[in-house]
Design an enzyme around this catalytic site. Structure first.
Site, PDB file in Angstrom:
ATOM      1  N   SER A 103      -9.599  -1.650   7.287  1.00  0.00           N
ATOM      2  CA  SER A 103      -8.817  -1.368   5.917  1.00  0.00           C
ATOM      3  C   SER A 103      -8.346  -2.633   4.923  1.00  0.00           C
ATOM      4  CB  SER A 103      -8.154  -0.032   5.719  1.00  0.00           C
ATOM      5  OG  SER A 103      -9.058   1.343   5.996  1.00  0.00           O
ATOM      6  N   SER A 139     -10.018   0.820   3.077  1.00  0.00           N
ATOM      7  CA  SER A 139      -8.897   1.313   1.962  1.00  0.00           C
ATOM      8  C   SER A 139      -7.535   0.517   1.378  1.00  0.00           C
ATOM      9  CB  SER A 139      -7.749   2.970   2.929  1.00  0.00           C
ATOM     10  OG  SER A 139      -7.850   2.285   3.824  1.00  0.00           O
ATOM     11  N   LYS A 194       0.978  -1.039   0.226  1.00  0.00           N
ATOM     12  CA  LYS A 194      -0.169   0.063   0.243  1.00  0.00           C
ATOM     13  C   LYS A 194       1.173   1.189   0.092  1.00  0.00           C
ATOM     14  CE  LYS A 194      -3.972   1.424   2.786  1.00  0.00           C
ATOM     15  NZ  LYS A 194      -4.655   0.804   3.906  1.00  0.00           N
TER      16      LYS A 194
END
Lengths: 472, 70
Positions: A183, A159, A83
């Site tokens: 997330s 996310s 990420k």
């Protein structure tokens, strides 16, 4: 999953074993994955940065080490991506934002990136995410929407959207994400793969851009439980630079995965966790509960309070982090995120104190529960992934905003910092949906044993990507 | 909770205090999230026993000793 290390769905275990045996070189595996990223990622938008040159250099090093007869790590030659809130040396850590792109490039990889590298894994790039991690959808105003590989017109979830999508599509056998209120678990649920949110304080967070210090966790995604455990084991260890890291010595889980579930006390979360569920979510929980031989249903209506506490803590801490940016460059934010931060900066202090009191009371409530049980089963998301851009959804006959309500069931669990394995639980051919397997603090081994049992009996299998991607 | 609370008056008071500028175009979104936060605060009000202050975070004093000191 295939035994061919070059196949789209080759897992970390297969790749590492094949590289160690000399059946395939790390360079061949890396080239294959990079080519797959080139071919498939334009349809998904999972990657924001590709580190192809670096990846090939790292693969060369693995191959040279093998040629010398040197020791290879447990993830030797396994491609991974992270990420884009993880520091990657030479890249600005964008954390899903426009503003962070002007930050100086990171001077070193984040800790967990270094740990996977030390295990022999090969970094292929940075992954799309919701702006500053304040997102459950995967729709990023600056880097574009990240699409769901199983149904590309649907959300990947957030996310850690790029992490979920990349691993589901075979673009990263292992990926790393973060989870503050859901997330990791939301993208795992929506994309039909396995995700692990460890205990709060288990994995060191140094070298990442924060969201909410009180609730930020980091963790891996994979398409099999063994891969998940292998990655998780490599990530463990102390982090003196993270004040919240418990600095526990590593407690490996891969060797105990096949111990099964005999003797484990397994219950189903009721109350709050049995309302506002779509039929697919309810059926998924039932399927998992039956496969695990779950006994009682535990009423957890006070989860609503925990969710509220986590909401306020998240809102206030993240807003404080971004205050200077809000003062100077409010228009550079995604409006939805910006307005959340504006509001969060203005919350009364008494609300925050109350939220921290409620958080402790909830953690104590769950500690009492986990004296009686070992695993708690709970839905991960209210339903499968909504369509991209879907602003509202109907739950229990009530229309409500999609974005904040995706995390209804993940947020109370992370509020207490408990470890969770999110397992795919949909029927073959249906849209993916995950289920949470929750354990007491520091008992990630039990979450993973239960997940492995579900995988072995065929109830938890990774979803198959959409035919348009040309993979399966 | 106050019955006559106005998110707009709250924004008017707090934004300058924090050095923030909330434009008219931004106001509806900020108002909405303040109202959501208020509903969350109402849920947790009174959840903890009265006259207790057991907070989740616990401060641990930081030793001047480094890990490798004897």
């Amino acid at each position: 999953m295939t035994g061919d290390p070059l196949a789209w769905d080759a897992g970390a275990v297969t790749i590492a074993a094949s590289v160690a045996a000399g059946d395939v070189s790390a360079s061949e595996v890396t080239l294959a994955v990079l080519a797959r990223i080139d071919a498939v990622d334009p349809a998904l938008n999972a990657f924001t940065d590709r580190t192809a040159e670096r990846a090939l250099a790292e693969a060369d090093q693995i191959d040279a080490e093998r040629a010398r007869g040197g020791a290879l790590g447990p993830l030797a030659g396994v491609p991974f991506a992270v990420k884009n809130l993880f520091d990657i040396e030479g890249l600005a850590t964008r954390a899903g934002s426009a503003l962070n792109r002007s930050r100086p490039p990171a001077t070193a990889d984040g800790l967990l990136v270094r740990k996977l590298r030390a295990a022999g894994a090969v970094l292929t790039g940075a992954l799309n995410m919701g702006e500053y991690a304040y997102d459950f959808t995967g729709e990023n105003a600056h880097d574009g929407v990240c699409r769901n590989p199983i149904e590309p017109d649907h959300m990947a979830g957030g996310s850690s959207s790029g992490s979920g999508a990349a691993t589901a599509a075979g673009l990263a056998p292992i990926s790393l994400g973060s989870d503050t209120n859901g997330s990791i678990r939301v993208p795992a649920s929506f994309c039909g793969i396995f995700g692990l949110k460890p205990t709060y304080g288990r994995l060191g967070r140094s070298g990442t851009f924060p969201f909410c210090d009180s609730l930020d966790h980091l963790g891996p995604f994979a398409r099999s439980v063994r891969d998940l455990a292998l990655a998780y084991d490599a990530l463990q260890g102390p982090d003196p630079a993270d004040h919240a890291c418990a600095n526990r010595p590593p407690e490996p889980t891969a060797h105990s995965l096949d111990q099964g579930i005999a003797g484990l006390r397994i219950a189903v979360a009721g109350g709050w966790f049995q309302r506002r569920l779509t039929e697919p979510a309810r059926a998924a929980v039932t399927r998992i509960a039956e496969a695990l031989g779950a006994g009682a249903i535990v009423d957890l209506d006070d989860a609503e309070i925990a969710r509220a506490a986590a909401f306020l803590i998240t809102n206030a801490e993240s807003a404080a982090l971004h205050l200077d940016r809000l003062r100077a460059s409010a228009d550079a934010f995604d409006p939805d995120t910006r307005d959340r931060f504006f509001a969060g900066a203005m919350l009364p202090a008494a609300w925050l104190v109350d939220a921290q009191r409620a958080r402790r009371a909830w953690a104590e409530r769950l500690a009492r529960l986990f004296r009686e049980i070992d695993i708690l089963i709970a839905p991960a998301t209210p339903g499968p992934a909504p369509a991209i851009g879907q602003a509202t959804m109907v739950l229990d006959g009530v229309e409500m905003s999609t974005r904040p309500n995706i995390g209804l069931f993940t947020q109370p669990i992370s509020c207490a910092g408990l470890p969770v394995a999110c397992v795919p639980a949909a029927l073959p051919g249906a849209l993916p949906i995950g289920v949470q397997l929750v354990a007491a603090p520091w008992r990630e081994d039990l979450c993973l044993r239960a997940a492995r049992h579900l995988e072995q009996v065929g109830v938890s299998q990774p979803a198959t990507p959409h035919p348009s991607l040309g993979l399966a | 909770m106050a019955q006559d609370w106005s998110p707009d008056r709250h924004i008017d008071a707090m934004a300058p205090l924090l050095g923030l500028t909330v434009t008219e175009a931004q106001r509806p979104g900020v108002r909405r999230f303040l109202e959501v936060a208020r509903s969350m605060a109402e849920l947790i009000e009174g959840a903890a026993p009265p006259d207790t202050l057991d907070l989740a975070p616990v401060f641990v004093p930081i030793s001047p000793k480094r890990p490798d000191d004897g």
